[in-house]
Write an enzyme that holds these catalytic residues in place. Sequence first.
Site, PDB file in Angstrom:
ATOM      1  N   ASP A 205       0.853  -1.188   0.000  1.00  0.00           N
ATOM      2  CA  ASP A 205       0.000   0.000   0.000  1.00  0.00           C
ATOM      3  C   ASP A 205       0.889   1.237   0.000  1.00  0.00           C
ATOM      4  O   ASP A 205       2.092   1.143   0.293  1.00  0.00           O
ATOM      5  CB  ASP A 205      -0.928   0.000   1.225  1.00  0.00           C
ATOM      6  CG  ASP A 205      -0.173  -0.277   2.506  1.00  0.00           C
ATOM      7  OD1 ASP A 205      -0.171  -1.452   2.943  1.00  0.00           O
ATOM      8  OD2 ASP A 205       0.437   0.647   3.051  1.00  0.00           O
ATOM      9  N   ARG A 218      -1.607  -8.845  -4.490  1.00  0.00           N
ATOM     10  CA  ARG A 218      -0.818  -9.012  -3.273  1.00  0.00           C
ATOM     11  C   ARG A 218      -0.149 -10.384  -3.266  1.00  0.00           C
ATOM     12  O   ARG A 218       1.037 -10.517  -2.959  1.00  0.00           O
ATOM     13  CB  ARG A 218      -1.774  -8.916  -2.071  1.00  0.00           C
ATOM     14  CG  ARG A 218      -1.275  -8.119  -0.912  1.00  0.00           C
ATOM     15  CD  ARG A 218      -2.367  -8.149   0.169  1.00  0.00           C
ATOM     16  NE  ARG A 218      -1.767  -7.968   1.459  1.00  0.00           N
ATOM     17  CZ  ARG A 218      -1.760  -6.825   2.129  1.00  0.00           C
ATOM     18  NH1 ARG A 218      -2.342  -5.768   1.639  1.00  0.00           N
ATOM     19  NH2 ARG A 218      -1.173  -6.731   3.289  1.00  0.00           N
TER      20      ARG A 218
HETATM   21  N1  HPA Z   1       2.765   0.859   8.174  1.00  0.00           N
HETATM   22  C1  HPA Z   1       3.339  -0.125   8.876  1.00  0.00           C
HETATM   23  N2  HPA Z   1       3.440  -1.359   8.422  1.00  0.00           N
HETATM   24  C2  HPA Z   1       2.934  -1.631   7.216  1.00  0.00           C
HETATM   25  C3  HPA Z   1       2.331  -0.638   6.442  1.00  0.00           C
HETATM   26  C4  HPA Z   1       2.250   0.665   6.954  1.00  0.00           C
HETATM   27  O1  HPA Z   1       1.725   1.580   6.315  1.00  0.00           O
HETATM   28  N3  HPA Z   1       1.918  -1.227   5.283  1.00  0.00           N
HETATM   29  C5  HPA Z   1       2.275  -2.535   5.360  1.00  0.00           C
HETATM   30  N4  HPA Z   1       2.892  -2.782   6.522  1.00  0.00           N
END
Ligand code: HPA
Length: 233
Positions: A205, A218
């Site tokens: 993301d 994913r």
């Molecule tokens: N923050 C922390 N850990 C994560 C994130 C994030 O945005 N996305 C996937 N792992």
Amino acid sequence: MATPHIHAPEGAFAETVLMPGDPLRAKHIAETFLTDAVCVNTVRNMFGYTGTYKGKPVSVLGSGMGIPSMSIYATELVKFYGVKNIIRIGSCGGLPLDVKVRDVVIGMGASTDSNVNRNRLAGMDFAAMASFELLEKAVAAARAKNINVKVGNVFTSDLFYNPSETLFDTLEKYGVLAVEMEAAGLYGVAAEYGINALAIFTVSDHIRTGEALSAELRQNSFNEMVEVALGCL
Ligand code: HPA
């Protein structure tokens, strides 16, 4: 033989262990990539498997989420099972816009808001770093497979839901590529016990755009990253 969190016989783990955060991903890796995989741990449903990949022994064990969980499992693998190489394979949030969803990111260093490494070093800052040996192999494996890989500093956060309005701007200014929750803990354990560690991520993301991978993409990106990790063997 049993440690507080792993009930597996002596020698149950290979010298190299891949660690996804989610134990069901450990099961998926064992079923998809390994030959003759045997389940070696089920305590707390933190599934672990040992098998071979292209004839080489390898294990996979879930780490759980966050530095404390990762630190427990990594420490027990090293202290009780003689593990020498640990490769985290996880997801991360991309930070600068040129780090795109689906990219593979490798944490050459891991900054953090956690105090674990300061606790280890009597209050001093510790540059939590990947093993150069594993890093070189992973980059070579990614390039050989034409996988777009970015290597640099990641930020290991104790807070998934971080209320700070300025943190991400500061991290981006300092060149941090992505945010995740375990690498600085793993690198601290590796330094403490003199083993090799590496953290490889897929960008699941994007912190700036809010873009997120569909479940199917994913899984595809996850499989690509597993191939990079297995390329280190
Ligand atoms: N923050 C922390 N850990 C994560 C994130 C994030 O945005 N996305 C996937 N792992």
